[in-house]
Design an enzyme around this catalytic site. Sequence first.
Site, PDB file in Angstrom:
ATOM      1  CG  ASP A  35     122.335 -13.429  95.098  1.00  0.00           C
ATOM      2  OD1 ASP A  35     121.157 -13.410  95.744  1.00  0.00           O
ATOM      3  OD2 ASP A  35     122.552 -12.095  94.783  1.00  0.00           O
ATOM      4  CE  LYS A  36     124.356 -21.287  88.768  1.00  0.00           C
ATOM      5  NZ  LYS A  36     123.876 -21.187  87.774  1.00  0.00           N
TER       6      LYS A  36
END
Length: 347
Positions: A154-155
């Site tokens: 995930d970012k």
Amino acid sequence: MADDTDFEFEGEPSGEPVEVVVDAAMEGGRLDAMLAKAHEALSRNRIKDLILAGAVSVDGRMIAEPKYRVKAGETIVLVAPPPEDPDPQPEDIPLDILYEDEHLIVINKPVGMVVHPAPGSPSGTLVNALIFHCGDSLKGIGGVKRPGIVHRLDKDTSGVMVAAKTEKAHKHLSEQFADHGRTGPLHRAYIAYAWGSTQSGMGTVDAPLGRDPGNRLKQAVLRHGREAITHYAVEARFGEPGWDITRIQCQLETGRTHQIRVHMAHIGHPLVADALYAPGFATKVNKLPEDVAKAVLALGRQALHAAELGFEHPATGEEMMFEAELPDDLQALEDALAPYDQVTRVG
């Protein structure tokens, strides 16, 4: 585990928005089916993706439900996003490289870095940085949009990742990740800080996941979702009367989007500072000691870190293991929690 949106608007026709006024003959039909007939250049599946992505409005209101039944007199507008450059460009972005040879590169991904270009994040991604670092040889390895990428984070999840630098390495590593370590040496371990105190010291969450029908940005436990299995083990428990935080290690048997975050929320222990899956837990910060509350508020992202990654080298067959230390924000949280270690205080 990956967190970025899966929608990629490639090859969309450009031009004016498509507008349809629903007549009596159309009434009661599905939104996606009606638009597919009106827009012959796009398949029904593509129309469905566009609806889920928020590209369709009904009488000025965004409708993100493909099964929506249209009513006579409604005005439907589809705005297909403009095509994006399918060829990511090199960008001089610093990388924290843990290991590199002619076959692969292992990096410690920082918080806030998107893995590959996507709508809303066309540049500044890990892919852009890798193309600059590795040169033109990386372009096209495993695909134009995601060269070298075999898995994602995930970012706002930090930690260790591997990328391939040759087609052979990409194929070999992709197969290992597809196997999820069931028959091979792939090993992935994450450190997470979760609200509350789990009933047992270890456990397994076996709950299928799919896109949340009420929020396209979220995943949810769904009866007919894709298989998702997370194993967890408690590493430490922190707290005093009124609050508890548990540090856990999670290992994945599958690799679904947001898997750890959704699974821990599903069992009642969402991750600390996870605004997407633990919004109701934000008030718990008010019960924390000042130093712990300060560290939690400073996170601004879910308390999750990809700490370990092990795999078989695609060329030599050697089993390799890499670790990424806690980033500064999670280390600050760990330091703030340390005086409240329940085992230490009891002992």
